[in-house]
Write a protein that holds these residues in place. Structure first.
Motif, short mmCIF file in Angstrom:
data_model
loop_
_atom_site.label_atom_id
_atom_site.label_comp_id
_atom_site.label_asym_id
_atom_site.label_seq_id
_atom_site.Cartn_x
_atom_site.Cartn_y
_atom_site.Cartn_z
N GLN A 12 -48.12 -5.67 -0.52
CA GLN A 12 -47.87 -7.03 -0.97
C GLN A 12 -49.18 -7.79 -1.18
O GLN A 12 -49.35 -8.49 -2.19
CB GLN A 12 -46.99 -7.79 0.03
CG GLN A 12 -45.53 -7.39 0.03
CD GLN A 12 -45.28 -6.16 0.88
OE1 GLN A 12 -46.20 -5.66 1.51
NE2 GLN A 12 -44.04 -5.69 0.89
N THR A 192 -39.95 -6.19 -12.18
CA THR A 192 -40.17 -6.75 -10.85
C THR A 192 -38.86 -7.02 -10.13
O THR A 192 -38.72 -6.76 -8.93
CB THR A 192 -40.99 -8.05 -10.94
OG1 THR A 192 -42.20 -7.81 -11.65
CG2 THR A 192 -41.33 -8.58 -9.55
N ALA A 195 -37.52 -3.75 -8.86
CA ALA A 195 -38.26 -3.31 -7.68
C ALA A 195 -37.79 -4.06 -6.44
O ALA A 195 -37.63 -3.48 -5.36
CB ALA A 195 -39.76 -3.52 -7.90
N LYS A 196 -37.56 -5.36 -6.57
CA LYS A 196 -37.09 -6.16 -5.44
C LYS A 196 -35.72 -5.67 -4.98
O LYS A 196 -35.47 -5.51 -3.77
CB LYS A 196 -37.01 -7.64 -5.83
CG LYS A 196 -38.36 -8.30 -6.07
CD LYS A 196 -38.16 -9.72 -6.57
CE LYS A 196 -39.49 -10.39 -6.87
NZ LYS A 196 -39.33 -11.75 -7.41
N ALA A 199 -35.88 -2.35 -3.19
CA ALA A 199 -36.38 -2.51 -1.82
C ALA A 199 -35.29 -3.08 -0.91
O ALA A 199 -35.10 -2.61 0.22
CB ALA A 199 -37.61 -3.41 -1.81
N GLN A 224 -45.67 1.66 -13.56
CA GLN A 224 -45.41 0.57 -12.62
C GLN A 224 -44.15 0.84 -11.81
O GLN A 224 -44.14 0.66 -10.59
CB GLN A 224 -45.27 -0.75 -13.39
CG GLN A 224 -45.12 -1.97 -12.49
CD GLN A 224 -45.00 -3.25 -13.29
OE1 GLN A 224 -45.00 -3.24 -14.52
NE2 GLN A 224 -44.90 -4.37 -12.61
N THR A 227 -44.72 3.64 -9.35
CA THR A 227 -45.48 3.18 -8.19
C THR A 227 -44.56 2.57 -7.14
O THR A 227 -44.66 2.86 -5.95
CB THR A 227 -46.53 2.13 -8.62
OG1 THR A 227 -47.45 2.74 -9.52
CG2 THR A 227 -47.28 1.59 -7.41
N TYR A 228 -43.63 1.72 -7.60
CA TYR A 228 -42.66 1.14 -6.66
C TYR A 228 -41.80 2.24 -6.04
O TYR A 228 -41.50 2.20 -4.84
CB TYR A 228 -41.77 0.13 -7.39
CG TYR A 228 -42.45 -1.17 -7.75
CD1 TYR A 228 -43.09 -1.93 -6.79
CD2 TYR A 228 -42.44 -1.64 -9.07
CE1 TYR A 228 -43.71 -3.13 -7.12
CE2 TYR A 228 -43.06 -2.84 -9.40
CZ TYR A 228 -43.69 -3.57 -8.43
OH TYR A 228 -44.30 -4.76 -8.75
N VAL A 350 -42.56 -8.42 -3.55
CA VAL A 350 -41.53 -7.38 -3.39
C VAL A 350 -41.49 -6.99 -1.91
O VAL A 350 -42.52 -6.65 -1.34
CB VAL A 350 -41.87 -6.14 -4.25
CG1 VAL A 350 -40.85 -5.03 -4.03
CG2 VAL A 350 -41.95 -6.50 -5.72
#
Length: 371
Positions: A12, A192, A195-196, A199, A224, A227-228, A350
């Motif tokens: 983060q 994004t 990704a959130k 998670a 990207q 990576t997440y 995230v």
């Protein structure tokens, strides 16, 4: 392209450094765990190293006119089109102001609580028809019960909340993965947001989540998402062509939730929207979420919702709440599309900065300036 390496205590913090220096459109190229410090290799602390890049926008090549002995023509079609658009926007604004003035005159003198709230709703950029409906619903009540401003705001919040259809943000199926496709213009925060959610559902709710990257047009978009996926230790598959969808979905068939990231496109790009439609038909999603940035102009939002209508989206995700103070657009879009809101996001962190949408939350945002 500008490339930089960042080292931080956690992902983060590293992503915050990237976005602060390279901007919100920065691309994550690589992420890895490293050890730094200590003495002779001992007592070193684990760190996160992130390599990121940002595009450098080059100045447009000047357009040169051929030499001519004729008198130069001043008329420029593009400039004229821009001027016409500006004139039309001014006309629309004047019509809106005129409609508001006519409505105000028809109301007569509003009681002080309603008059103040009327102005607040206007400043929140709520559609005039919705303001009229809300004010009409309170006029008799204020006159009969003598409500003060606090009571008026409470009544308004209840009215707004009841106008919003709220359902489960994501519906899970029992016998197969819930496949959720996210669509929307470029730069609204689809990746994004995915990704959130990945998670939240994998770390907080213990769901088996899979990610699908279908945005192979934007440079670094697949990397990207990968990576997440690496950070969350969840599978990430790539769809290069709609025909790849069946194979990819079969590989993720043991997941409980599959989140699909699609390419962003202008609402005027009909060919690209058709391509997204072909992808959706192959994926056969459980549901489709349209992602809208609340910083977008109201007219553009209506164009987006109308242009994407053929994709049959059912829910709306509203992003970038931290970049504006006017939230009337949220209710405008919900009423215009007749869809339910699913999530609200307000930042890049995230898995933080995301919340399940609710009627009461949206009402609080719209009336946040009232006191």
């Amino acid at each position: 392209m500008r490339i930089k390496t960042y080292v931080a205590d956690n992902i983060q913090e590293a992503l915050y450094k990237v976005k602060s220096e390279l901007g919100k459109d920065a691309i994550i190229l690589q992420t890895r765990q490293i050890k730094k410090g200590g003495i002779l290799g001992f007592f070193s602390k684990p760190k996160v190293e992130v390599i990121a890049a940002s595009d450098i926008v080059q100045a447009p090549k000047p357009q040169l006119k051929p030499i001519s002995y004729e008198m130069p023509v001043r008329e420029n079609s593009r400039e004229l089109e821009d001027i016409k658009n500006e004139i039309n926007e001014v006309k629309d604004l004047l019509k809106s102001l005129s409609a508001r003035e006519i409505y105000r005159k028809s109301l007569g003198d509003l009681p002080p609580p309603l008059d103040e709230v009327y102005k607040e709703l206007s400043s929140a950029e709520l559609e005039q028809s919705l303001i009229d409906k809300l004010i009409d619903g309170l006029k008799s009540q204020v006159a009969e019960d003598g409500l003060d401003k606090s009571a008026v705001i409470t009544c308004l919040k209840n009215q707004i909340a009841t106008m919003i259809k709220v359902t489960e943000p994501i519906n899970f199926t029992e016998d197969k993965p819930s496949k959720v496709v996210f669509i929307g213009p470029t730069g609204v925060g689809k990746t994004t947001t995915i990704a959130k959610l990945a998670a939240v559902y994998s770390l907080n709710m213990g769901k088996k989540v899979g990610l699908v990257a279908a945005d192979t047009y934007r440079v670094g978009a697949v990397e990207q998402l990968k990576t997440y996926g690496d950070l969350l230790e969840i599978p990430v598959e790539v769809i290069f062509e709609p025909a790849d969808a069946s194979r990819v979905m079969k590989k993720l068939s043991d997941c409980e939730l599959v989140l699909v990231d699609t390419m962003g496109t202008s609402p005027r790009n009909k060919m690209q929207i058709k391509r997204i439609k072909s992808l959706i038909e192959m994926v056969k999603p459980t549901e489709i979420h349209m992602v809208i940035s609340v910083t977008t102009k109201a007219k553009d939002v209506y164009d987006i919702l109308e242009s994407y209508k053929e994709l049959n989206y059912q829910k709306l995700v509203f992003t970038k709440l931290d970049e504006t103070n006017s939230y009337g657009l949220i209710l405008n879009a919900i009423i215009f599309s007749n869809c339910s809101p699913s999530y609200l996001t307000a930042g890049q962190n995230v898995p933080d900065d995301i919340e399940v949408a609710s009627g009461s939350k949206i009402a609080d945002l719209i009336l946040g300036g009232c006191s």
